[in-house]
Design an enzyme around this catalytic site. Structure first.
Site, PDB file in Angstrom:
ATOM      1  N   ARG A 177     -23.164 -27.337  29.198  1.00 22.83           N
ATOM      2  CA  ARG A 177     -22.870 -25.939  29.500  1.00 22.83           C
ATOM      3  C   ARG A 177     -23.994 -25.041  28.961  1.00 22.83           C
ATOM      4  NH1 ARG A 177     -17.370 -22.618  27.991  1.00 22.83           N
ATOM      5  NH2 ARG A 177     -18.028 -22.831  25.836  1.00 22.83           N
ATOM      6  N   HIS A 220      -9.468  -9.943  37.956  1.00 24.63           N
ATOM      7  CA  HIS A 220      -8.451 -10.994  37.899  1.00 24.63           C
ATOM      8  C   HIS A 220      -7.257 -10.564  38.761  1.00 24.63           C
ATOM      9  CE1 HIS A 220      -6.325 -14.404  36.228  1.00 24.63           C
ATOM     10  NE2 HIS A 220      -5.272 -13.622  36.101  1.00 24.63           N
TER      11      HIS A 220
HETATM   12  C1  GRF Z   1     -10.355 -13.028  43.604  1.00 25.13           C
HETATM   13  O1  GRF Z   1      -8.984 -13.083  43.855  1.00 25.13           O
HETATM   14  C2  GRF Z   1     -10.621 -12.646  42.178  1.00 25.13           C
HETATM   15  O2  GRF Z   1      -9.677 -11.767  41.641  1.00 25.13           O
HETATM   16  C3  GRF Z   1     -10.540 -13.977  41.478  1.00 25.13           C
HETATM   17  O3  GRF Z   1     -11.127 -14.895  42.369  1.00 25.13           O
HETATM   18  C4  GRF Z   1     -10.999 -14.411  43.700  1.00 25.13           C
HETATM   19  C5  GRF Z   1     -12.380 -14.361  44.273  1.00 25.13           C
HETATM   20  O4  GRF Z   1     -12.373 -14.013  45.637  1.00 25.13           O
HETATM   21  N1  GRF Z   1     -11.195 -13.915  40.183  1.00 25.13           N
HETATM   22  P1  GRF Z   1     -13.729 -13.621  46.335  1.00 25.13           P
HETATM   23  O5  GRF Z   1     -14.692 -14.789  46.152  1.00 25.13           O
HETATM   24  O6  GRF Z   1     -14.251 -12.376  45.695  1.00 25.13           O
HETATM   25  O7  GRF Z   1     -13.392 -13.415  47.780  1.00 25.13           O
END
Ligand code: GRF
Length: 216
Positions: free
Chosen positions: A65, A109
């Site tokens: 990582r 999120h």
């Molecule tokens: C979204 O629902 C975001 O909240 C989560 O992962 C998803 C990503 O979707 N962290 P995208 O790749 O932006 O379409």
């Protein structure tokens, strides 16, 4: 201010941010680079098609990582990136990475944090039976989805919802919430009181002080 957007997949939030920068809704910002930890991420091609530099920095071949993050940090630094926006980036960042960009990493999120951190937030919300959910844009610290909250948008959870239907309803709000939160951070028009992020108006600050601390 130069932004980097880190993705792992579809990239719809990345596009929402890129569009907001292009349209001047995030004033004074430029998307310097989009980085994905998966070369196959659909969002990479979408970014490149808009003329944004799109980099795949994968963690393959038994790399640690630390090695992977060192390469990402190097890419950010050589481009003068000042703000890192995680948008569906599916890796946990180490405390060292967070320290390198402390207070300058944002995440979105798909739940009303602190409810339902981690994976499958929409399914967690349905399984728990909550009637409202939504999305949260927050600063990233060393905890999982636990940093100070910048903004939240809410949506109803309907009886007939599946995780997919709820996710689609939340996503509409994500595309509004993330650009608005980034615009606030780029403007610098906020103050931090412990965990509370408040807009830098005199009244907002006065109320936040009174509500956070006992001033009687
Ligand atoms: C979204 O629902 C975001 O909240 C989560 O992962 C998803 C990503 O979707 N962290 P995208 O790749 O932006 O379409």
């Amino acid at each position: 201010m130069k932004l980097a957007i880190l993705i792992s997949g579809r990239g719809s939030n990345m596009l929402a941010l890129a569009d907001a920068v292009r349209d001047g809704r995030i004033a004074g910002a430029e998307v310097a680079v989009v980085i994905s930890d998966r070369a196959s991420a659909a969002g990479l091609a979408l970014a490149a098609a808009r003329g944004i530099e799109a980099l795949a920095i994968e963690r393959h071949g038994g790399r640690t990582r630390e090695e992977h993050e060192r390469e990402m940090l190097e890419a950010l630094r050589t481009r003068g990136v000042e703000l890192v926006c995680l948008a569906g980036f599916m890796r946990l960042l180490s405390p060292q990475f967070v320290a390198a960009y402390r207070g300058r990493i944002l995440n979105i999120h798909p739940s009303l944090l602190p409810a339902f951190p981690g994976l499958d937030a929409q399914q967690q919300a349905i399984a728990h039976g909550v009637k409202w959910s939504g999305c949260t844009v927050h600063f990233v610290d060393e905890t999982l989805d636990g940093g100070p909250i910048i903004t939240q948008h809410i949506v109803p959870v309907r009886d007939e919802d599946t995780a997919e239907i709820l996710a689609a309803r939340i996503l509409v709000e994500e595309h509004q919430a993330y650009p608005a939160a980034v615009a606030l951070v780029v403007s610098g028009n906020y103050k931090v009181f412990g965990r509370r992020i408040v807009r830098k108006t005199l009244q907002g600050i006065k109320e936040a002080i009174e509500n956070t601390f006992d001033v009687s």
